[in-house]
Scaffold this motif. Structure first.
Motif, PDB file in Angstrom:
ATOM      1  N   VAL A  16      47.615  30.069  58.166  1.00  0.00           N
ATOM      2  CA  VAL A  16      47.665  31.410  57.585  1.00  0.00           C
ATOM      3  C   VAL A  16      47.498  31.335  56.069  1.00  0.00           C
ATOM      4  N   TYR A  17      47.088  32.469  55.487  1.00  0.00           N
ATOM      5  CA  TYR A  17      46.926  32.600  54.042  1.00  0.00           C
ATOM      6  C   TYR A  17      47.764  33.775  53.560  1.00  0.00           C
ATOM      7  N   ALA A  18      48.439  33.583  52.434  1.00  0.00           N
ATOM      8  CA  ALA A  18      49.225  34.672  51.855  1.00  0.00           C
ATOM      9  C   ALA A  18      48.330  35.604  51.055  1.00  0.00           C
ATOM     10  N   ILE A  19      48.589  36.892  51.137  1.00  0.00           N
ATOM     11  CA  ILE A  19      47.865  37.879  50.335  1.00  0.00           C
ATOM     12  C   ILE A  19      48.878  38.856  49.734  1.00  0.00           C
ATOM     13  N   ASP A  52      46.395  44.788  61.510  1.00  0.00           N
ATOM     14  CA  ASP A  52      45.819  43.474  61.284  1.00  0.00           C
ATOM     15  C   ASP A  52      46.832  42.470  60.748  1.00  0.00           C
ATOM     16  N   ALA A  53      47.857  42.942  60.035  1.00  0.00           N
ATOM     17  CA  ALA A  53      48.872  42.045  59.472  1.00  0.00           C
ATOM     18  C   ALA A  53      50.108  42.852  59.124  1.00  0.00           C
ATOM     19  N   THR A  54      51.188  42.142  58.933  1.00  0.00           N
ATOM     20  CA  THR A  54      52.438  42.790  58.523  1.00  0.00           C
ATOM     21  C   THR A  54      53.094  41.942  57.445  1.00  0.00           C
ATOM     22  N   GLY A  55      53.984  42.545  56.672  1.00  0.00           N
ATOM     23  CA  GLY A  55      54.649  41.812  55.599  1.00  0.00           C
ATOM     24  C   GLY A  55      55.801  42.609  55.029  1.00  0.00           C
ATOM     25  N   THR A  56      56.314  42.177  53.912  1.00  0.00           N
ATOM     26  CA  THR A  56      57.427  42.864  53.256  1.00  0.00           C
ATOM     27  C   THR A  56      57.033  43.226  51.835  1.00  0.00           C
ATOM     28  N   PHE A  57      57.639  44.294  51.341  1.00  0.00           N
ATOM     29  CA  PHE A  57      57.354  44.757  49.990  1.00  0.00           C
ATOM     30  C   PHE A  57      58.210  43.990  48.986  1.00  0.00           C
ATOM     31  N   GLU A  58      57.618  43.709  47.851  1.00  0.00           N
ATOM     32  CA  GLU A  58      58.321  43.028  46.771  1.00  0.00           C
ATOM     33  C   GLU A  58      57.830  43.582  45.440  1.00  0.00           C
ATOM     34  N   ALA A  59      58.553  43.250  44.376  1.00  0.00           N
ATOM     35  CA  ALA A  59      58.171  43.694  43.036  1.00  0.00           C
ATOM     36  C   ALA A  59      58.563  42.611  42.045  1.00  0.00           C
ATOM     37  N   VAL A  60      57.985  42.678  40.852  1.00  0.00           N
ATOM     38  CA  VAL A  60      58.347  41.736  39.796  1.00  0.00           C
ATOM     39  C   VAL A  60      59.699  42.156  39.229  1.00  0.00           C
ATOM     40  N   GLU A  61      60.696  41.333  39.449  1.00  0.00           N
ATOM     41  CA  GLU A  61      62.053  41.640  39.010  1.00  0.00           C
ATOM     42  C   GLU A  61      62.389  40.852  37.751  1.00  0.00           C
ATOM     43  N   LEU A  87      52.893  44.505  48.637  1.00  0.00           N
ATOM     44  CA  LEU A  87      53.145  44.080  50.009  1.00  0.00           C
ATOM     45  C   LEU A  87      52.595  42.671  50.174  1.00  0.00           C
ATOM     46  N   ARG A  88      53.497  41.723  50.410  1.00  0.00           N
ATOM     47  CA  ARG A  88      53.073  40.343  50.670  1.00  0.00           C
ATOM     48  C   ARG A  88      52.962  40.145  52.182  1.00  0.00           C
ATOM     49  N   ALA A  89      51.799  39.735  52.611  1.00  0.00           N
ATOM     50  CA  ALA A  89      51.564  39.516  54.042  1.00  0.00           C
ATOM     51  C   ALA A  89      50.803  38.208  54.231  1.00  0.00           C
ATOM     52  N   TYR A  90      50.618  37.829  55.504  1.00  0.00           N
ATOM     53  CA  TYR A  90      49.906  36.607  55.831  1.00  0.00           C
ATOM     54  C   TYR A  90      48.822  36.925  56.858  1.00  0.00           C
ATOM     55  N   VAL A  91      47.634  36.335  56.627  1.00  0.00           N
ATOM     56  CA  VAL A  91      46.519  36.578  57.529  1.00  0.00           C
ATOM     57  C   VAL A  91      46.037  35.251  58.092  1.00  0.00           C
ATOM     58  N   SER A  92      45.365  35.320  59.221  1.00  0.00           N
ATOM     59  CA  SER A  92      44.851  34.113  59.870  1.00  0.00           C
ATOM     60  C   SER A  92      43.583  33.642  59.167  1.00  0.00           C
TER      61      SER A  92
END
Length: 299
Positions: A275-278, A27-36, A215-220
């Motif tokens: 799109v909306y960020a999640i 349904d969506a794709t994104g990249t992993f991130e963390a609080v640095e 995981l930050r991704a974007y959805v329609s």
């Protein structure tokens, strides 16, 4: 750089969203991130010890090194010696007025003796009055000396307290010379080495808690209505040639503002790129890394 990564993530998300119409499995794709968190020096001077390595896991409150404190230590010893010198000058009021107290007792004895003589007509009333007056004179001397000595003692005490405050300031600087890790996590980047000169605010290392990763991704816009906070979703990562690894994730944030791609809207069709960020929180088994791509399936 972050803006570029964000644009790439949106582009990939839109690509997946577009493919959903062709029965794509994600349904969506994104990249992993963390609080640095960047840990910076809190003191000036050479780093005498700094025992960390990139990838090392640090505990909260763990001391990982220290910055040279010799000059601070010597200054503290100097102030402590000054305090002893100042306090040694404080007068011992009881001792200082002891002679006057003895003089007062003798004056009272003399007055009593003269009073007895007056009763026996062996002394005059003037002698008795003079003896009484002398007692008051001695009392005033005692009061004046006690006041003077008290003022001197208070002044020296204030001076000593000022030196004590300076020592407290140095103790604070000494504590800040310790490099203490405040956040549990893994060392991402190490910026400094032992024996390097550092200063207040200069970065020493970057740390992030990777036990959970986002995981930050974007959805329609259509998918936006299917999501809610706390919702469990499936997260897929391409960890090896054998296929995808599936992990459970939880939606922990949904943006309330839409983004357009491209930014300049020319036609009605392009507005479909709304799109909306999640953000999806995922427990990390050690395989997930910052910047790695991941896919989402909502059902």
């Amino acid at each position: 750089m972050k803006s570029f990564i964000k644009k790439i993530t949106i582009f990939l998300s839109l690509a997946v969203i577009g493919c959903n119409n062709n029965d794509n499995e994600f349904d969506a794709t994104g990249t992993f991130e963390a609080v640095e968190t960047i840990v910076s020096a809190d003191a000036n001077g050479p780093i005498k010890q700094f025992k960390i390595d990139e990838g090392q896991i640090l505990e909260a409150g763990q001391t990982v090194g220290y910055i040279d404190t010799m000059q601070l230590y010597l200054k503290k010893k100097q102030l402590e010696a000054q305090i002893k010198t100042v306090l040694s000058k404080k007068p011992q009021i009881a001792v200082e007025v002891a002679s006057l107290q003895e003089e007062l007792l003798q004056a009272k004895r003399d007055r009593n003796r003269i009073a007895n003589l007056v009763k026996a007509d062996a002394a005059t009333q003037k002698q008795l009055d003079d003896a009484t007056s002398y007692i008051e004179i001695v009392r005033k001397k005692i009061t004046a000396q006690q006041t003077s000595l008290g003022n001197t003692s208070a002044s020296l005490s204030d001076e000593a307290r000022s030196l004590v405050v300076q020592i407290e300031q140095i103790n604070d600087q000494l504590s800040r010379s310790k490099i203490v890790n405040e956040t549990k996590g893994s060392v991402i980047v190490k910026y400094a080495e032992e024996n390097e000169i550092t200063s207040v605010g200069k970065p020493l290392y970057k740390i992030a808690d990777l036990s959970y990763i986002t995981l930050r991704a974007y959805v329609s816009g259509d998918q936006f209505a299917q999501l809610k906070l706390g919702q469990k979703v499936k997260v897929f990562t391409d960890v090896d040639a054998n296929g995808y690894k599936q992990t459970e994730g939880v939606v922990e944030w949904i943006s309330d503002k839409a983004e357009f791609t491209p930014k300049t809207i020319q036609t009605k069709d392009e507005r479909s790129n709304l799109v909306y960020a999640i953000k999806v929180k995922v427990k990390n088994d050690g395989l997930l890394k910052i910047g790695m791509y991941g896919e989402l399936k909502f059902n």
